[in-house]
Design an enzyme around this catalytic site. Structure first.
Site, PDB file in Angstrom:
ATOM      1  N   ARG A 104       0.748  -1.041  -0.125  1.00 21.22           N
ATOM      2  CA  ARG A 104       0.131   0.077  -0.243  1.00 21.22           C
ATOM      3  C   ARG A 104       1.336   1.053   0.188  1.00 21.22           C
ATOM      4  O   ARG A 104       1.518   1.279   1.101  1.00 21.22           O
ATOM      5  CB  ARG A 104      -1.131   0.154   1.177  1.00 21.22           C
ATOM      6  CG  ARG A 104      -1.732   1.618   1.386  1.00 21.22           C
ATOM      7  CD  ARG A 104      -2.584   1.398   2.524  1.00 21.22           C
ATOM      8  NE  ARG A 104      -3.571   2.918   2.730  1.00 21.22           N
ATOM      9  CZ  ARG A 104      -3.294   3.290   3.600  1.00 21.22           C
ATOM     10  NH1 ARG A 104      -2.389   3.329   4.738  1.00 21.22           N
ATOM     11  NH2 ARG A 104      -3.939   4.739   3.326  1.00 21.22           N
ATOM     12  N   HIS A 149      -2.991  10.758   0.654  1.00 18.98           N
ATOM     13  CA  HIS A 149      -2.234  10.190   2.370  1.00 18.98           C
ATOM     14  C   HIS A 149      -2.164  12.203   2.237  1.00 18.98           C
ATOM     15  O   HIS A 149      -0.661  11.858   2.607  1.00 18.98           O
ATOM     16  CB  HIS A 149      -1.159   9.195   1.992  1.00 18.98           C
ATOM     17  CG  HIS A 149      -0.925   9.305   3.120  1.00 18.98           C
ATOM     18  ND1 HIS A 149      -1.378   7.622   4.048  1.00 18.98           N
ATOM     19  CD2 HIS A 149      -0.311  10.172   4.253  1.00 18.98           C
ATOM     20  CE1 HIS A 149      -0.529   7.330   5.237  1.00 18.98           C
ATOM     21  NE2 HIS A 149      -0.275   8.544   5.127  1.00 18.98           N
ATOM     22  N   GLU A 194      -7.234   8.888   6.381  1.00 17.00           N
ATOM     23  CA  GLU A 194      -7.407   9.136   7.728  1.00 17.00           C
ATOM     24  C   GLU A 194      -8.153  10.384   7.268  1.00 17.00           C
ATOM     25  O   GLU A 194      -7.148  11.861   8.009  1.00 17.00           O
ATOM     26  CB  GLU A 194      -5.785   9.375   8.070  1.00 17.00           C
ATOM     27  CG  GLU A 194      -6.157   7.872   8.694  1.00 17.00           C
ATOM     28  CD  GLU A 194      -4.587   7.782   9.844  1.00 17.00           C
ATOM     29  OE1 GLU A 194      -3.973   8.713   9.941  1.00 17.00           O
ATOM     30  OE2 GLU A 194      -4.062   6.779  10.004  1.00 17.00           O
ATOM     31  N   ASN A 335      -7.717   2.289   9.945  1.00 19.33           N
ATOM     32  CA  ASN A 335      -6.103   2.501  10.175  1.00 19.33           C
ATOM     33  C   ASN A 335      -6.741   2.456  12.055  1.00 19.33           C
ATOM     34  O   ASN A 335      -7.436   3.426  12.180  1.00 19.33           O
ATOM     35  CB  ASN A 335      -5.443   3.791  10.038  1.00 19.33           C
ATOM     36  CG  ASN A 335      -4.663   3.693   8.994  1.00 19.33           C
ATOM     37  OD1 ASN A 335      -5.244   2.386   8.289  1.00 19.33           O
ATOM     38  ND2 ASN A 335      -5.082   4.759   8.383  1.00 19.33           N
ATOM     39  N   TYR A 337      -4.824   2.402  16.055  1.00 19.65           N
ATOM     40  CA  TYR A 337      -2.954   1.713  17.033  1.00 19.65           C
ATOM     41  C   TYR A 337      -3.320   2.238  17.279  1.00 19.65           C
ATOM     42  O   TYR A 337      -2.541   1.612  18.701  1.00 19.65           O
ATOM     43  CB  TYR A 337      -2.760   3.332  16.537  1.00 19.65           C
ATOM     44  CG  TYR A 337      -1.617   3.185  15.182  1.00 19.65           C
ATOM     45  CD1 TYR A 337      -2.586   3.948  14.031  1.00 19.65           C
ATOM     46  CD2 TYR A 337      -0.291   3.122  14.451  1.00 19.65           C
ATOM     47  CE1 TYR A 337      -1.844   4.105  12.204  1.00 19.65           C
ATOM     48  CE2 TYR A 337      -0.157   3.316  13.688  1.00 19.65           C
ATOM     49  CZ  TYR A 337      -0.328   3.924  12.478  1.00 19.65           C
ATOM     50  OH  TYR A 337      -0.253   3.780  11.137  1.00 19.65           O
ATOM     51  N   GLU A 401      -3.554   0.456   7.753  1.00 20.45           N
ATOM     52  CA  GLU A 401      -2.648   0.421   9.120  1.00 20.45           C
ATOM     53  C   GLU A 401      -2.510  -0.194  10.653  1.00 20.45           C
ATOM     54  O   GLU A 401      -3.469  -0.486  10.986  1.00 20.45           O
ATOM     55  CB  GLU A 401      -1.626   2.485   8.959  1.00 20.45           C
ATOM     56  CG  GLU A 401      -1.712   2.772   8.095  1.00 20.45           C
ATOM     57  CD  GLU A 401      -1.326   4.368   8.142  1.00 20.45           C
ATOM     58  OE1 GLU A 401      -1.030   4.229   9.399  1.00 20.45           O
ATOM     59  OE2 GLU A 401      -1.142   4.543   7.085  1.00 20.45           O
TER      60      GLU A 401
HETATM   61  C1  GBE Z   1      -1.140   7.182  10.839  1.00 22.78           C
HETATM   62  O1  GBE Z   1      -1.810   8.025  11.584  1.00 22.78           O
HETATM   63  C2  GBE Z   1      -0.542   7.976   8.894  1.00 22.78           C
HETATM   64  O2  GBE Z   1      -1.395   7.736   8.307  1.00 22.78           O
HETATM   65  C3  GBE Z   1       0.740   8.078   8.890  1.00 22.78           C
HETATM   66  O3  GBE Z   1       0.481   9.010   7.366  1.00 22.78           O
HETATM   67  C4  GBE Z   1       1.463   8.185  10.389  1.00 22.78           C
HETATM   68  O4  GBE Z   1       3.220   7.963  10.090  1.00 22.78           O
HETATM   69  C5  GBE Z   1       1.174   6.552  11.384  1.00 22.78           C
HETATM   70  O5  GBE Z   1      -0.254   6.868  10.873  1.00 22.78           O
HETATM   71  C6  GBE Z   1       1.635   7.311  12.357  1.00 22.78           C
HETATM   72  O6  GBE Z   1       1.091   8.308  13.301  1.00 22.78           O
HETATM   73  O7  GBE Z   1       2.390  17.293  17.111  1.00 22.78           O
HETATM   74  O8  GBE Z   1       0.157  16.813  17.967  1.00 22.78           O
HETATM   75  O9  GBE Z   1       0.556  16.993  15.390  1.00 22.78           O
HETATM   76  C7  GBE Z   1      -0.216  13.905  16.702  1.00 22.78           C
HETATM   77  C8  GBE Z   1      -2.025   7.727  12.688  1.00 22.78           C
HETATM   78  C9  GBE Z   1      -0.350  13.024  15.274  1.00 22.78           C
HETATM   79  C10 GBE Z   1      -2.724   8.969  13.938  1.00 22.78           C
HETATM   80  C11 GBE Z   1      -0.518  10.955  15.182  1.00 22.78           C
HETATM   81  C12 GBE Z   1      -1.698  12.576  14.053  1.00 22.78           C
HETATM   82  C13 GBE Z   1      -1.605  10.333  15.046  1.00 22.78           C
HETATM   83  C14 GBE Z   1      -2.698  11.540  13.658  1.00 22.78           C
HETATM   84  C15 GBE Z   1       1.494  14.659  16.907  1.00 22.78           C
HETATM   85  N1  GBE Z   1      -0.245  12.522  15.450  1.00 22.78           N
HETATM   86  N2  GBE Z   1      -2.335   9.538  13.754  1.00 22.78           N
HETATM   87  S1  GBE Z   1       1.183  16.391  16.694  1.00 22.78           S
END
Ligand code: GBE
Length: 523
Positions: A104, A149, A194, A335, A337, A401
């Protein structure tokens, strides 16, 4: 039948429950995924490609955002990143080595359309993706493309970005070009990754490109445009390409699991349910049902009225758009986590994060990653999958993801990542085997360490280590790469060799007892 009884028996034995907090010790039970289950890896264009201005590529909002000092934790950029623009053959080699069924990746819109519009089409950009696609196919790895993305062409931000519905036809044009040029070989399409993050982090909190803070209304407008754009790209595929290409189109929606802080407190239970509906439901409800979840409608309408607004901050789909958006999916990309705990808490200001009247927290005992938002809570994954089954009628789900971050210090011995993948895949397996959730593939994030958005290179998510100070950007497999290679090859956890060890005799007897018991129970 025998297999699933053995598995059930083993699960009973190990005390798996709805919220079981421990999982089976790995390689102790025979626990396999369905035969047609598929395994893959994900990446995203801005996070890996580099070549930010190579061969006529146009500027996008992440180029602009990272080139503006103060936005990224370590002041880094994706100018070079993993340099996959030049190293894509190495990426395919890694996928091949690890035995991935599919890959992907996402398209950089401004690599293909430097201004974001059809005014200029970059053949060099198209050639890059053609080379990647052809090499994947030559190696028997199926391409799965995410159209968007997060890297919007800057000129489209200059006319207002996603809160402006003028973007709908631009996205439709980009999607059409992608289907035209790649659709003969690419059969799996994801329109958006997302959209929640695009809208809240990009236009609400301002922590992601384009860095706009306007939580009260902008994210709701952004989501509305994206849902309509998604629906157009979905319908257009069926009108213009499906007959010739026979592919599938879906959308990837992110969601944590939201559990009540106190499961015995009804208002916490309600808060948790509301949180899933505000998070996953914001995007998925329209895609399945043509409108936002009732809870969102009631809460945001009421607050808007109290604020003295003459219309709700949450827009509505008219009849036309309702029928366009409703049912615009062949599969649901998910996705996932982590998990958060929820309690009832009155919102303090206006905007998505406050409109739901939920206070969020984490259990301090949950293992920590390098990212402050990410804790390991495996049972949350199974619960989210079961929630999806219940609320949308057991849709076909592709997990697009799931992954874990650590810091530079961890290096190649990434034991916590191995543990995370073990526990999360087992929670998913339980949802598939026991609860019959229709999950047919699993995508690990990520193939290699890459540019982690606002966190720069300070948080590593890869199963391959990338040396970001070496101009060649060499990649080295971590322990987790070996672990996933085995998991993919075995299609699960095959358990001990049943003919050799003494221990296995004990398992055989126990399993047999359970087999008889279950057979008896089922009549
Ligand atoms: C996904 O987001 C994404 O699709 C992928 O691109 C990314 O690399 C991966 O997960 C790991 O994060 O400083 O406040 O912006 C929080 C998962 C940002 C959800 C992190 C945005 C988690 C949403 C930090 N969040 N992400 S800040």
């Amino acid at each position: 039948m025998l297999n699933s009884c053995l598995f059930l028996g083993a699960l009973l034995l190990l005390g798996f429950g709805e919220e079981a907090k421990s999982v089976a010790p790995k390689n102790q039970i025979r626990a396999l995924f369905p035969d047609n289950f598929r395994w893959g890896f994900a990446t995203a264009s801005y996070q890996i490609e580099g070549g930010w201005d190579a061969d006529g590529k146009g500027e996008n909002i992440w180029d602009r955002f990272t080139h503006t000092p103060g936005n990224i934790a370590d002041n880094s950029t994706g100018d070079v990143a993993c340099d996959s623009y030049h190293n894509y053959a190495r990426d395919v080699e890694m996928l091949k080595d690890i035995g991935a069924d599919y890959y992907r990746f996402s398209l950089s819109w401004s690599r293909i359309l430097p201004n974001g519009t059809l005014a200029v089409v970059s053949e060099a950009g198209i050639a890059y993706y053609n080379n990647l696609i052809n090499l994947l196919i030559a190696n028997n790895i199926e391409p799965m493309i995410t159209l968007y993305h997060w890297d919007l062409p800057q000129p489209l931000q200059d006319i207002g970005g996603w809160p402006n519905e003028a973007l709908i036809p631009h996205f439709e044009n980009f999607a059409r070009l992608a289907y035209q040029r790649f659709g003969d070989r690419v059969k799996l399409w994801i329109t958006f990754n997302e959209a929640f993050v695009t809208c809240m982090h990009g236009y609400g909190y301002g922590k992601h490109a384009p860095g706009i803070s306007g939580e009260d209304t902008e994210p709701y407008k952004c989501a509305h445009t994206i849902l309509k754009s998604h629906a157009r790209a979905y319908r257009m595929y069926y009108d213009e390409f499906f007959q010739a290409q026979n592919g599938r189109v879906g959308i990837t929606i992110d969601s944590g699991w939201y559990a009540p802080l106190d499961p015995n407190n009804p208002s916490d239970v309600e808060a948790a349910e509301r949180a899933v509906r505000f998070k996953h439901g914001w995007f998925a409800w329209p895609v399945f049902y043509g409108h936002y979840p009732d809870e969102m409608r009631i809460f945001v309408d009421k607050k808007s009225e109290e604020e003295g607004l003459d219309q709700s901050r949450l827009p509505e789909f008219d009849r036309y758009w309702e029928t366009q958006v409703k049912g615009s999916w062949d599969f649901l990309g998910l996705n996932h986590y982590t998990t958060e705990l929820c309690t009832y808490k009155v919102g303090e200001y206006s905007g998505w994060s406050q409109d739901q009247d939920v206070g969020f927290s984490r259990d301090p005992t949950w293992p920590e990653s390098a990212s402050d938002w990410l804790r390991s809570v495996p049972w949350g994954f199974g619960n989210l999958l079961r929630w999806i089954k219940r609320n949308y009628g057991n849709p076909l789900v592709y997990v697009t993801e799931n992954g874990w971050s650590d810091s530079d210090a961890v290096g190649l011995e990434d034991d916590l990542r191995v543990e995370y993948y073990t526990n999360y895949t087992q929670s998913m397996l339980q949802a598939i085997t026991e609860d019959r959730c229709d999950v047919r593939s699993y995508t690990a994030w990520s193939l290699m360490d890459n540019f982690e958005w606002a966190r720069g290179y300070s948080e590593r998510f890869g199963v391959h280590w990338v040396n970001f100070t070496d101009p060649a950007r060499p990649r080295i497999p971590k322990k987790s790469a070996a672990f996933l290679k085995q998991l993919f090859a075995d299609n699960g956890y095959p358990g001990p060799d049943v003919n050799s060890s003494a221990e296995s005799k004990h398992w055989k007897i126990l399993s047999f007892t359970y087999f008889i018991l279950i057979k008896f129970m089922l009549g």
